[in-house]
Write a protein that holds these residues in place. Sequence first.
Motif, PDB file in Angstrom:
ATOM      1  N   GLY A  28       0.818  -1.219   0.000  1.00 19.40           N
ATOM      2  CA  GLY A  28       0.000   0.000   0.000  1.00 19.40           C
ATOM      3  C   GLY A  28       0.847   1.262   0.000  1.00 19.40           C
ATOM      4  N   GLY A  29       1.951   1.228   0.787  1.00 18.65           N
ATOM      5  CA  GLY A  29       2.847   2.386   0.792  1.00 18.65           C
ATOM      6  C   GLY A  29       3.494   2.624  -0.555  1.00 18.65           C
ATOM      7  N   LEU A  30       3.902   1.527  -1.227  1.00 22.52           N
ATOM      8  CA  LEU A  30       4.508   1.675  -2.555  1.00 22.52           C
ATOM      9  C   LEU A  30       3.518   2.259  -3.556  1.00 22.52           C
ATOM     10  CD1 LEU A  30       6.867   1.169  -4.510  1.00 22.52           C
ATOM     11  CD2 LEU A  30       5.981  -1.158  -4.835  1.00 22.52           C
ATOM     12  N   TRP A  35       1.350   6.771  -6.729  1.00 29.22           N
ATOM     13  CA  TRP A  35       0.250   7.703  -6.992  1.00 29.22           C
ATOM     14  C   TRP A  35       0.693   9.144  -6.755  1.00 29.22           C
ATOM     15  CZ3 TRP A  35      -2.213  11.156  -3.731  1.00 29.22           C
ATOM     16  CH2 TRP A  35      -3.364  11.744  -4.239  1.00 29.22           C
ATOM     17  N   LEU A  36       1.480   9.382  -5.690  1.00 34.00           N
ATOM     18  CA  LEU A  36       1.968  10.742  -5.413  1.00 34.00           C
ATOM     19  C   LEU A  36       2.873  11.238  -6.541  1.00 34.00           C
ATOM     20  CD1 LEU A  36       2.068  13.071  -3.380  1.00 34.00           C
ATOM     21  CD2 LEU A  36       4.056  11.980  -2.338  1.00 34.00           C
ATOM     22  N   ALA A  37       3.732  10.360  -7.062  1.00 41.25           N
ATOM     23  CA  ALA A  37       4.611  10.751  -8.164  1.00 41.25           C
ATOM     24  C   ALA A  37       3.814  11.077  -9.423  1.00 41.25           C
ATOM     25  CB  ALA A  37       5.610   9.627  -8.446  1.00 41.25           C
ATOM     26  N   VAL A  38       2.773  10.288  -9.682  1.00 45.71           N
ATOM     27  CA  VAL A  38       1.943  10.551 -10.869  1.00 45.71           C
ATOM     28  C   VAL A  38       1.247  11.911 -10.762  1.00 45.71           C
ATOM     29  CG1 VAL A  38      -0.118   9.755 -12.102  1.00 45.71           C
ATOM     30  CG2 VAL A  38       1.609   8.121 -11.394  1.00 45.71           C
ATOM     31  N   ILE A  39       0.880  12.307  -9.542  1.00 43.05           N
ATOM     32  CA  ILE A  39       0.205  13.584  -9.347  1.00 43.05           C
ATOM     33  C   ILE A  39       1.200  14.753  -9.346  1.00 43.05           C
ATOM     34  CG2 ILE A  39      -1.199  14.933  -7.757  1.00 43.05           C
ATOM     35  CD1 ILE A  39      -2.727  12.714  -9.134  1.00 43.05           C
ATOM     36  N   ILE A  43       2.589  18.533 -12.192  1.00 42.91           N
ATOM     37  CA  ILE A  43       2.558  19.868 -11.576  1.00 42.91           C
ATOM     38  C   ILE A  43       3.962  20.471 -11.553  1.00 42.91           C
ATOM     39  CG2 ILE A  43       2.012  21.126  -9.462  1.00 42.91           C
ATOM     40  CD1 ILE A  43      -0.104  19.024  -8.868  1.00 42.91           C
ATOM     41  N   TYR A  44       4.950  19.657 -11.178  1.00 44.27           N
ATOM     42  CA  TYR A  44       6.343  20.134 -11.165  1.00 44.27           C
ATOM     43  C   TYR A  44       6.781  20.560 -12.560  1.00 44.27           C
ATOM     44  CZ  TYR A  44      11.433  19.725 -11.105  1.00 44.27           C
ATOM     45  OH  TYR A  44      12.776  19.959 -11.271  1.00 44.27           O
ATOM     46  N   TYR A  45       6.441  19.745 -13.570  1.00 43.45           N
ATOM     47  CA  TYR A  45       6.821  20.071 -14.950  1.00 43.45           C
ATOM     48  C   TYR A  45       6.181  21.386 -15.403  1.00 43.45           C
ATOM     49  CZ  TYR A  45       6.671  19.855 -20.044  1.00 43.45           C
ATOM     50  OH  TYR A  45       6.753  20.173 -21.383  1.00 43.45           O
TER      51      TYR A  45
END
Length: 291
Positions: A28-30, A35-39, A43-45
């Motif tokens: 679940g943590g992975l 999911w956090l990286a996909v979000i 936004i960062y880009y």
Amino acid sequence: MAAQAQTTSQAAPPTRRGRRSRRRNYLGGLLGWIWLAVIILPIYYAVITTFKNQGDYFTQNPLAPPMPPTMQAYGDVLRAGIGRYFLNSVIVTVGSVIPIVLFSFMAAYAIVRGNSRFLRLCRALFLLGLAIPLQATIIPIYLMITRLHMYDSLGALVLPSIAFGVPLTVLILSTFLRDVPKELFESMRLDGCTSWQIAWRLAFPLTRPAIVTVSIYNGLNVWNGFLFPLILTQSPDLRVMPLALWAFQGEYSVNIPAVLAAVVLSTLPILVLYVVGRRQLLSGLTAGFGK
């Protein structure tokens, strides 16, 4: 003896069921980090690209920080008149959300506190409004707006937005008002308060989490609305932010930093609104889950 037993029970090793409940959920943590990286990555880009000029965007790594950062993209969109489009979106959003909340609260209060057949019929009509898709009503709305001589005006965007925001808002507020104890209403009635005073001095403050929730939800829908501005307006001076972004995409099709700068500026009001009302929004969304 009792103290010794208590000490023994406290020092006893955890049972197999307790160890199983405290076992870490690595999968679940992975998935959460993925999911956090996909979000976060888009936004960062988008944000770092707005601080690059056109030449650096094509020559540098797309994910590398801008070296050196520049505000040229924001200057381009501000000179293109995005401030007027921003103001138009604010007028349409505020002019729609405030009537939606006030009218829906009064309707929900009447439905919850009343017991007549007319009010039950009104509730059924509001629920029926949830089943009508927006795209199916665009031609009747266009005809009504033109006959009211409101075509190509900001008022033409406000009226349909109010109509489509009221049904769900009435449903949420009436559900929240049903959870208010009847004893509170009866005590204020015994104190001599009228129905109007009970509604605004008791019911309205108690439903503040739900009101913040529906305000943010409707504000987000109206701010991001694209179909009504596209059909009901045509003057460049009356464009709202989603329509302006569409125009920017065509006008600055090569200037990617300028397009993304307009996107970032368009998201700032909704982001500020969410940060300010985050606690009320969460409490309104989770109201009643613990019962």
